[in-house]
Enzyme design. Structure first.
Site: not given
Ligand code: SAH
Length: 217
Positions: A65
């Site tokens: 992000s």
């Molecule tokens: N917090 C992260 C950015 C989030 S990107 C950082 O600091 O880099 C969003 C992430 O959520 C992705 O890696 C995606 O694979 C994950 N994601 C999507 N759906 C999810 C779920 N149901 N449970 C866990 N992770 C999930």
């Protein structure tokens, strides 16, 4: 390591110009953003852009992000040093590292095993020892360690997943981007006397939360 001084300067500028100048005031949040080395959480080929004012690709179609959004969401959580925190969507592990710097213990759930592996490597390189990365569907939370003082969802949710509200402690705060797949609004839910108080903040864009209580996979 060559270049560390330059990264350090870029990071302090990032906090001054992108975060403090835009109104983030919590001094603990600003200090955490000044200390965690964001360039360790992006792919090598993007290191020179690590302190840019934008999200960046981390592989598998996912992103780290924008620094400002990380700071805003962290400030909204009002973390205390003794808090136990749950993050949904570990991604690069950068947000989890910021949470780990400010709280006692962090569980961060990631649905993609290859992304979780990368996050664990990044966190250990940065020397963050109080974050546990779990592979699974975070829309169901992680009842094993509930209740949580704070829960942060970092993927776009169609609604706040009910299991997460159940796993929130009395007085606990949950922050999530809620809306359509293309545009969401930041929502903060606070649990008081078993009722949920909801507040809305600005518009944001996240990759989708996929799972039982999210968007269909
Ligand atoms: N917090 C992260 C950015 C989030 S990107 C950082 O600091 O880099 C969003 C992430 O959520 C992705 O890696 C995606 O694979 C994950 N994601 C999507 N759906 C999810 C779920 N149901 N449970 C866990 N992770 C999930």
């Amino acid at each position: 390591m060559p270049g560390e001084d330059r990264f350090e300067q870029e990071r302090q500028r990032m906090v001054d110009l992108q975060i403090a100048a835009r109104g983030v005031k919590d001094s603990r949040v600003l200090a955490a953003m000044r200390s965690v080395r964001r360039h360790l959480f992006v792919p090598l080929s993007f290191r020179d852009s690590a302190y840019n004012d934008s999200p960046l690709p981390i592989g598998s179609g996912q992103t780290i992000s924008q620094p400002y959004i990380v700071a805003v969401m962290t400030e909204l959580l009002r973390l205390q040093p003794g808090d136990r925190v749950l993050e949904i969507g570990c991604g690069s592990g950068y947000q989890a590292a910021i949470l780990g710097t400010l709280a006692r213990e962090v569980i961060s759930i990631e649905r993609l095993p290859e992304i979780a592996r990368m996050a664990r490597e990044n966190l250990s390189r940065e020397g963050i020892g109080n974050v546990t990365v779990v592979v699974g569907d975070g829309t169901l939370g992680y009842p094993e360690r509930a209740p949580y003082d704070a829960i942060l969802v970092t993927a776009a949710a169609p609604r706040v997943p009910p299991p997460l509200l159940e796993q929130l402690a009395e007085g606990g705060r949950l922050v999530a981007p809620v809306g359509s797949r293309d545009l969401q609004e930041l929502v903060r839910c606070t649990k008081r006397d078993n009722t949920i108080d909801r507040e809305h903040f600005g518009g944001v864009v996240f990759v989708p939360l996929l799972g039982q209580q999210g968007w269909p996979e």
